[in-house]
Motif scaffolding. Structure first.
Motif, mmCIF file in Angstrom:
data_model
loop_
_atom_site.group_PDB
_atom_site.id
_atom_site.type_symbol
_atom_site.label_atom_id
_atom_site.label_comp_id
_atom_site.label_asym_id
_atom_site.label_seq_id
_atom_site.Cartn_x
_atom_site.Cartn_y
_atom_site.Cartn_z
ATOM 1 N N GLY A 99 -21.972 -87.145 89.317
ATOM 2 C CA GLY A 99 -21.221 -86.145 90.060
ATOM 3 C C GLY A 99 -20.002 -86.681 90.773
ATOM 4 O O GLY A 99 -19.190 -85.887 91.271
ATOM 5 N N ASN A 197 -28.513 -86.854 84.771
ATOM 6 C CA ASN A 197 -27.212 -86.907 84.120
ATOM 7 C C ASN A 197 -26.563 -85.534 84.257
ATOM 8 O O ASN A 197 -26.888 -84.607 83.510
ATOM 9 C CB ASN A 197 -27.345 -87.289 82.650
ATOM 10 N N LYS A 198 -25.665 -85.397 85.210
ATOM 11 C CA LYS A 198 -25.054 -84.099 85.484
ATOM 12 C C LYS A 198 -24.065 -83.670 84.407
ATOM 13 O O LYS A 198 -23.580 -82.534 84.438
ATOM 14 C CB LYS A 198 -24.384 -84.127 86.857
ATOM 15 N N LEU A 199 -23.763 -84.555 83.468
ATOM 16 C CA LEU A 199 -22.879 -84.199 82.350
ATOM 17 C C LEU A 199 -23.662 -83.690 81.141
ATOM 18 O O LEU A 199 -23.057 -83.232 80.168
ATOM 19 C CB LEU A 199 -22.034 -85.405 81.937
ATOM 20 N N GLY A 201 -25.259 -81.593 78.483
ATOM 21 C CA GLY A 201 -25.007 -80.228 78.056
ATOM 22 C C GLY A 201 -23.594 -79.730 78.292
ATOM 23 O O GLY A 201 -23.268 -78.589 77.943
ATOM 24 N N SER A 202 -22.744 -80.591 78.851
ATOM 25 C CA SER A 202 -21.371 -80.178 79.174
ATOM 26 C C SER A 202 -20.403 -80.379 78.017
ATOM 27 O O SER A 202 -19.267 -79.911 78.066
ATOM 28 C CB SER A 202 -20.862 -80.957 80.389
ATOM 29 N N GLY A 203 -20.841 -81.117 76.995
ATOM 30 C CA GLY A 203 -19.933 -81.467 75.908
ATOM 31 C C GLY A 203 -19.128 -82.710 76.188
ATOM 32 O O GLY A 203 -18.304 -83.123 75.366
ATOM 33 N N VAL A 204 -19.340 -83.331 77.352
ATOM 34 C CA VAL A 204 -18.653 -84.563 77.729
ATOM 35 C C VAL A 204 -19.656 -85.714 77.682
ATOM 36 O O VAL A 204 -20.722 -85.636 78.297
ATOM 37 C CB VAL A 204 -18.030 -84.468 79.135
ATOM 38 N N GLU A 205 -19.338 -86.758 76.952
ATOM 39 C CA GLU A 205 -20.161 -87.965 76.912
ATOM 40 C C GLU A 205 -19.984 -88.704 78.238
ATOM 41 O O GLU A 205 -18.870 -88.807 78.763
ATOM 42 C CB GLU A 205 -19.728 -88.835 75.737
ATOM 43 N N SER A 206 -21.083 -89.219 78.800
ATOM 44 C CA SER A 206 -20.981 -89.881 80.109
ATOM 45 C C SER A 206 -20.284 -91.233 80.027
ATOM 46 O O SER A 206 -19.755 -91.715 81.036
ATOM 47 C CB SER A 206 -22.371 -90.046 80.728
#
Length: 340
Positions: A99, A197-199, A201-206
């Protein structure tokens, strides 16, 4: 970076993980009798590359949003400018898996910007904010002497060498040195399962936040080199470089160029004619941008572990760095450029 696939306990099946898969490569294992002779190239200075590595480490961990990160970034820009290269900075903001909003910047330095034919050389310049694989200090920051600094150091020395040559002795291609930020602030399921991992499902790789941003906002605009080479973890003692699967699939000709050149220079002990699972590293997103790119990364089977023992631990410090490895990688890449 993270593993994508690997052989399950070295069996034929593969499992989806945090790095990349095993496959027969398209690279040639030995040169033909009619191959072009090696052209005269400058001598890569491993002592200089070692000093560039140490200088980065001296700033402290290069974690985004910290003063050490800012100071090191400013120094990198100044070093490329001192060599006479054309430098552009690409600031960006990206959310990390925890985050935190990270203030990053990619750095693009161009040698011979007027040249139509171009080759891109990539590395990441940030460090992971926590040594989550360290058995004793999993929350400590790390120096990132190998993972980050060594690749950048090789690029700095290559830039210095190219800039020092008279026009009659430069390669037949322009070279772009592109440093990505916020590569190593990713979510590792094997060590951080207790975190969210707040990313997801966002389509952004952490992982690889800087290269993801660059791939969607190419700098220079419309950039299209003939191919790219990513250097990641290229300075450790005992390092070995296998042919990573995504590289072989996306840019087999570039893999063949680099590995065969290394073999002809006498560096076959470093550049192995051996296949490795693919990994999520900056080259994945460069390839997604339509640029054929390979990854030179330290990997030889370490049991069930893809990465070498220093990876993401406090042992990734200057004591892990070896001039001989820096020399093998730097001279190979330099000679590859001169073969164009």
């Amino acid at each position: 970076m993270r593993l994508l696939w690997r052989p399950a306990a070295l069996l034929a099946t593969t499992a989806l993980l945090t790095a990349c898969p095993d496959k027969k490569p398209a690279a040639t294992e030995s040169g033909s009798p009619t191959e072009e002779p090696l052209r005269k190239a400058p001598v890569f200075n491993a002592d200089s590359a070692y000093a560039y590595t140490a200088r980065q480490v001296s700033f402290g961990p290069r974690v985004p949003n910290t003063p050490a990160h800012v100071r090191c970034g400013d120094w990198l820009v100044a070093e490329f400018k001192k060599a006479g290269l054309t430098v552009q900075e690409q600031p960006f903001t990206a959310m990390a898996f925890d985050g935190n909003m990270l203030r990053g910047r990619n750095i693009v330095a161009r040698f011979a910007p007027q040249a139509a034919r171009r080759v891109a050389l990539f590395a990441h310049w940030d460090t992971r904010p926590f040594a989550d694989k360290d058995q004793k200090k999993p929350n400590a920051p790390l120096d990132g002497a190998v993972d980050g600094a060594s690749g950048v150091a090789v690029l700095l020395e290559l830039a210095r060498q190219l800039a020092a040559q008279p026009d009659s002795l430069t390669p037949a291609v322009g070279v772009d040195f592109i440093l990505f930020d916020a590569e190593d602030y990713g979510y590792d399921t094997s060590t951080q399962a207790n975190l969210q991992n707040k990313l997801a499902g966002s389509g952004v790789e952490s992982w690889c936040l800087g290269s993801q941003y660059w791939a969607k906002n190419l700098l220079p605009a419309g950039y299209k080199p003939e191919y790219g080479i990513l250097l990641d973890m290229v300075g450790a003692k005992g390092a070995r470089f296998s042919r990573e699967q995504t590289s072989v699939q996306a840019a087999p000709e570039a893999v063949a160029k680099v590995w065969n050149t290394a073999n002809r220079l006498g560096y076959s002990d470093y550049f192995l004619y051996q296949d490795a699972p693919g990994i999520t590293d900056d080259h994945v997103f460069v390839n997604q941008a339509g640029i054929k790119c390979i990854d030179i990364i330290d990997h030889v089977p370490y049991g069930d572990e893809y990465f070498p023992p220093y990876h993401h631990t406090t042992q990734d410090n200057m004591s892990a760095v070896d001039r001989a490895t820096l020399k093998a990688v730097g001279q190979t890449v330099l000679q590859t450029l001169y073969q164009e």
